[in-house]
Design an enzyme around this catalytic site. Sequence first.
Site, PDB file in Angstrom:
ATOM      1  N   ARG A  75       2.643   8.942   3.487  1.00 24.63           N
ATOM      2  CA  ARG A  75       1.901   9.420   2.324  1.00 24.63           C
ATOM      3  C   ARG A  75       0.918  10.519   2.711  1.00 24.63           C
ATOM      4  O   ARG A  75       0.567  10.685   3.876  1.00 24.63           O
ATOM      5  CB  ARG A  75       1.147   8.254   1.676  1.00 24.63           C
ATOM      6  CG  ARG A  75       2.021   7.253   0.971  1.00 24.63           C
ATOM      7  CD  ARG A  75       1.225   6.032   0.487  1.00 24.63           C
ATOM      8  NE  ARG A  75       0.818   5.176   1.605  1.00 24.63           N
ATOM      9  CZ  ARG A  75       0.138   4.048   1.453  1.00 24.63           C
ATOM     10  NH1 ARG A  75      -0.214   3.652   0.236  1.00 24.63           N
ATOM     11  NH2 ARG A  75      -0.185   3.309   2.508  1.00 24.63           N
TER      12      ARG A  75
ATOM     13  N   TYR B 225      -8.476   4.480   1.845  1.00 22.40           N
ATOM     14  CA  TYR B 225      -8.418   3.025   1.955  1.00 22.40           C
ATOM     15  C   TYR B 225      -9.046   2.635   3.290  1.00 22.40           C
ATOM     16  O   TYR B 225      -8.673   3.169   4.337  1.00 22.40           O
ATOM     17  CB  TYR B 225      -6.975   2.522   1.916  1.00 22.40           C
ATOM     18  CG  TYR B 225      -6.332   2.540   0.555  1.00 22.40           C
ATOM     19  CD1 TYR B 225      -6.841   1.787  -0.492  1.00 22.40           C
ATOM     20  CD2 TYR B 225      -5.193   3.309   0.309  1.00 22.40           C
ATOM     21  CE1 TYR B 225      -6.243   1.793  -1.750  1.00 22.40           C
ATOM     22  CE2 TYR B 225      -4.585   3.326  -0.940  1.00 22.40           C
ATOM     23  CZ  TYR B 225      -5.118   2.569  -1.964  1.00 22.40           C
ATOM     24  OH  TYR B 225      -4.535   2.580  -3.199  1.00 22.40           O
TER      25      TYR B 225
ATOM     26  N   HIS C 125     -10.328  -1.081   3.922  1.00 22.76           N
ATOM     27  CA  HIS C 125     -10.013  -2.492   4.200  1.00 22.76           C
ATOM     28  C   HIS C 125     -10.795  -2.999   5.411  1.00 22.76           C
ATOM     29  O   HIS C 125     -10.242  -3.540   6.370  1.00 22.76           O
ATOM     30  CB  HIS C 125      -8.509  -2.669   4.425  1.00 22.76           C
ATOM     31  CG  HIS C 125      -7.670  -2.378   3.214  1.00 22.76           C
ATOM     32  ND1 HIS C 125      -7.753  -3.118   2.055  1.00 22.76           N
ATOM     33  CD2 HIS C 125      -6.738  -1.413   2.974  1.00 22.76           C
ATOM     34  CE1 HIS C 125      -6.904  -2.633   1.162  1.00 22.76           C
ATOM     35  NE2 HIS C 125      -6.289  -1.603   1.685  1.00 22.76           N
TER      36      HIS C 125
ATOM     37  N   GLU D   1     -10.271   0.852  -2.281  1.00 27.69           N
ATOM     38  CA  GLU D   1      -9.997  -0.511  -2.762  1.00 27.69           C
ATOM     39  C   GLU D   1     -11.210  -1.222  -3.331  1.00 27.69           C
ATOM     40  O   GLU D   1     -11.057  -2.279  -3.942  1.00 27.69           O
ATOM     41  CB  GLU D   1      -9.365  -1.354  -1.644  1.00 27.69           C
ATOM     42  CG  GLU D   1     -10.307  -1.790  -0.542  1.00 27.69           C
ATOM     43  CD  GLU D   1     -10.483  -0.770   0.566  1.00 27.69           C
ATOM     44  OE1 GLU D   1     -11.166  -1.089   1.562  1.00 27.69           O
ATOM     45  OE2 GLU D   1      -9.940   0.350   0.451  1.00 27.69           O
TER      46      GLU D   1
ATOM     47  N   ASP E 120      -1.576 -18.736 -10.366  1.00 24.90           N
ATOM     48  CA  ASP E 120      -2.902 -18.118 -10.307  1.00 24.90           C
ATOM     49  C   ASP E 120      -3.915 -19.144 -10.796  1.00 24.90           C
ATOM     50  O   ASP E 120      -3.572 -20.052 -11.572  1.00 24.90           O
ATOM     51  CB  ASP E 120      -2.961 -16.859 -11.179  1.00 24.90           C
ATOM     52  CG  ASP E 120      -4.087 -15.916 -10.783  1.00 24.90           C
ATOM     53  OD1 ASP E 120      -3.812 -14.880 -10.155  1.00 24.90           O
ATOM     54  OD2 ASP E 120      -5.260 -16.223 -11.098  1.00 24.90           O
TER      55      ASP E 120
ATOM     56  N   SER F  10      -2.748 -22.607 -10.341  1.00 26.33           N
ATOM     57  CA  SER F  10      -2.718 -22.775  -8.891  1.00 26.33           C
ATOM     58  C   SER F  10      -3.719 -23.819  -8.417  1.00 26.33           C
ATOM     59  O   SER F  10      -4.908 -23.759  -8.733  1.00 26.33           O
ATOM     60  CB  SER F  10      -3.015 -21.439  -8.210  1.00 26.33           C
ATOM     61  OG  SER F  10      -2.921 -21.562  -6.805  1.00 26.33           O
TER      62      SER F  10
ATOM     63  N   LEU G  89      -5.761 -11.523  -3.686  1.00 31.31           N
ATOM     64  CA  LEU G  89      -6.711 -10.466  -3.329  1.00 31.31           C
ATOM     65  C   LEU G  89      -8.124 -10.877  -3.684  1.00 31.31           C
ATOM     66  O   LEU G  89      -8.368 -11.428  -4.757  1.00 31.31           O
ATOM     67  CB  LEU G  89      -6.360  -9.168  -4.079  1.00 31.31           C
ATOM     68  CG  LEU G  89      -7.372  -8.024  -3.960  1.00 31.31           C
ATOM     69  CD1 LEU G  89      -7.346  -7.424  -2.567  1.00 31.31           C
ATOM     70  CD2 LEU G  89      -7.106  -6.956  -5.010  1.00 31.31           C
TER      71      LEU G  89
ATOM     72  N   ILE H  61       1.885  -9.746   1.194  1.00 33.02           N
ATOM     73  CA  ILE H  61       1.351  -8.432   0.814  1.00 33.02           C
ATOM     74  C   ILE H  61      -0.144  -8.349   1.094  1.00 33.02           C
ATOM     75  O   ILE H  61      -0.696  -7.265   1.264  1.00 33.02           O
ATOM     76  CB  ILE H  61       1.639  -8.144  -0.678  1.00 33.02           C
ATOM     77  CG1 ILE H  61       3.128  -8.311  -0.984  1.00 33.02           C
ATOM     78  CG2 ILE H  61       1.208  -6.729  -1.055  1.00 33.02           C
ATOM     79  CD1 ILE H  61       3.483  -8.152  -2.440  1.00 33.02           C
ATOM     80  N   ALA H  62      -0.801  -9.487   1.186  1.00 33.43           N
ATOM     81  CA  ALA H  62      -2.250  -9.512   1.426  1.00 33.43           C
ATOM     82  C   ALA H  62      -2.612  -9.263   2.887  1.00 33.43           C
ATOM     83  O   ALA H  62      -3.782  -9.361   3.251  1.00 33.43           O
ATOM     84  CB  ALA H  62      -2.819 -10.858   0.977  1.00 33.43           C
ATOM     85  N   ILE H  63      -1.641  -8.898   3.717  1.00 33.30           N
ATOM     86  CA  ILE H  63      -1.903  -8.776   5.152  1.00 33.30           C
ATOM     87  C   ILE H  63      -2.941  -7.694   5.449  1.00 33.30           C
ATOM     88  O   ILE H  63      -3.676  -7.787   6.439  1.00 33.30           O
ATOM     89  CB  ILE H  63      -0.589  -8.513   5.929  1.00 33.30           C
ATOM     90  CG1 ILE H  63      -0.780  -8.760   7.428  1.00 33.30           C
ATOM     91  CG2 ILE H  63      -0.046  -7.124   5.643  1.00 33.30           C
ATOM     92  CD1 ILE H  63      -1.103 -10.191   7.795  1.00 33.30           C
ATOM     93  N   ASP H  64      -3.039  -6.661   4.603  1.00 38.31           N
ATOM     94  CA  ASP H  64      -4.050  -5.629   4.887  1.00 38.31           C
ATOM     95  C   ASP H  64      -5.458  -6.118   4.557  1.00 38.31           C
ATOM     96  O   ASP H  64      -6.442  -5.425   4.828  1.00 38.31           O
ATOM     97  CB  ASP H  64      -3.741  -4.316   4.170  1.00 38.31           C
ATOM     98  CG  ASP H  64      -3.651  -4.434   2.667  1.00 38.31           C
ATOM     99  OD1 ASP H  64      -3.892  -5.539   2.128  1.00 38.31           O
ATOM    100  OD2 ASP H  64      -3.345  -3.423   2.004  1.00 38.31           O
TER     101      ASP H  64
ATOM    102  N   ASN I  90       1.175  -1.461   5.379  1.00 38.99           N
ATOM    103  CA  ASN I  90       1.182  -0.296   4.480  1.00 38.99           C
ATOM    104  C   ASN I  90       2.546  -0.196   3.796  1.00 38.99           C
ATOM    105  O   ASN I  90       3.268   0.785   3.935  1.00 38.99           O
ATOM    106  CB  ASN I  90       0.849   0.993   5.237  1.00 38.99           C
ATOM    107  CG  ASN I  90       1.803   1.297   6.385  1.00 38.99           C
ATOM    108  OD1 ASN I  90       2.355   0.391   6.994  1.00 38.99           O
ATOM    109  ND2 ASN I  90       2.002   2.568   6.691  1.00 38.99           N
ATOM    110  N   MET I  91       2.872  -1.223   3.033  1.00 39.40           N
ATOM    111  CA  MET I  91       4.178  -1.285   2.381  1.00 39.40           C
ATOM    112  C   MET I  91       4.512  -0.031   1.584  1.00 39.40           C
ATOM    113  O   MET I  91       5.620   0.504   1.697  1.00 39.40           O
ATOM    114  CB  MET I  91       4.260  -2.516   1.472  1.00 39.40           C
ATOM    115  CG  MET I  91       4.427  -3.822   2.201  1.00 39.40           C
ATOM    116  SD  MET I  91       4.589  -5.223   1.075  1.00 39.40           S
ATOM    117  CE  MET I  91       6.164  -4.865   0.301  1.00 39.40           C
TER     118      MET I  91
END
Length: 379
Positions: free
Chosen positions: A21, A100, A102, A124, A204, A226, A246, A273-276, A306-307
Amino acid sequence: MSPRPPLLVGVPTEIKPDEGRVAITPDGVRELFGHGVAVLVQSGAGTGASIPDDEYAAVGSEIVATADEVWERAGLICKVKEPQESEFRYLRDDLVLFTYLHLAAYPGVADALLAAGTTGIAYETVQAADGSLPLLAPMSEVAGRMSVQVGAHFLERHNGGRGVLLGGAPGVRPASVVVLGAGNVGRNAAWMAAGLEAEVDLLDKSIDRLRYVDQIQMGRVTTLASNRGQVERVVTGADLVIGAVLVAGGRAPVVVDEDLVKAMKPGAVIVDIAIDQGGCVATSHETSHHEPVFEKHGVIHYAVGNMPGAVPHTSTYALTNVTLPYLVELAAAGVADAVGRDAALAGGVNTLAGSVTNATVAEALGRPAAVLADLLGSR
């Protein structure tokens, strides 16, 4: 007193592995130019996103050969990903970095920003009054949609999975997909999985979020409140688990512990997906696009940090559509005036003058939070 001159914007080539990107498009350069803001673009910065140098030059960018020149000359560096260790040497106290960050997941980056006194503004944590995260949303949407694609790929037997087709076949039950979190990431993942005719459970803690999905999907996605028991029941029966939890600016909570991973089906797939933000699955660790998966307790884990970098053309345009208005304000007005006008942007300021200024980020880092207004007033 004469007005403050605009900040010179610099856009270096991203050097994080597998990151194609770029932080600005030619339309963005043209928009900045219209506000009196000049832009330096490192040669080749847009190559990964299929944007050649001549398209930037045609709208007024100065194309420079090296990252050194971009970082040294610019007053505002606009990036996609957090600075890598080799870029720490560029950080300085009169530099604004807009990207970003993080920091909860990358405390070493926080240490470098604080030591240099750099003003670090994180996409973010720019947060609107309604709690939404406008600069995270488009990448969340891309990551959510991608998660189903990659999950389906690694469920194939030759890729280590159970050999399950998401949509099943006539007379054959479809795959069970569990999505943890019903924010932008989770909703998009659930909708994509449902579109491929999988059986989808979306979990959720917010009933309002679940109600929103239920009203749109009209039964195609099963929405579940959840809690520990519910998570255990659905995860142990899942073929594909997508972690989409998140906490804005903070570390993601661990929702799936190691014992629960051990109880999953052999060959099941987890996409965290929350790995970052540290990951929401206890057994996850960050992977790359070149080596995207690993196996733990018989379960395939995909945890690329960074999917959206895998689809850089789409991701670049989706991201810059939302970052550009903030970039214009920062460059044209300066940090103090820009954040004074926009409370959402003020939330994006993570570091300033050697202090952490976002309370959630400070808590995640175990540092005290400074008051942004006090620091701006003293500069």
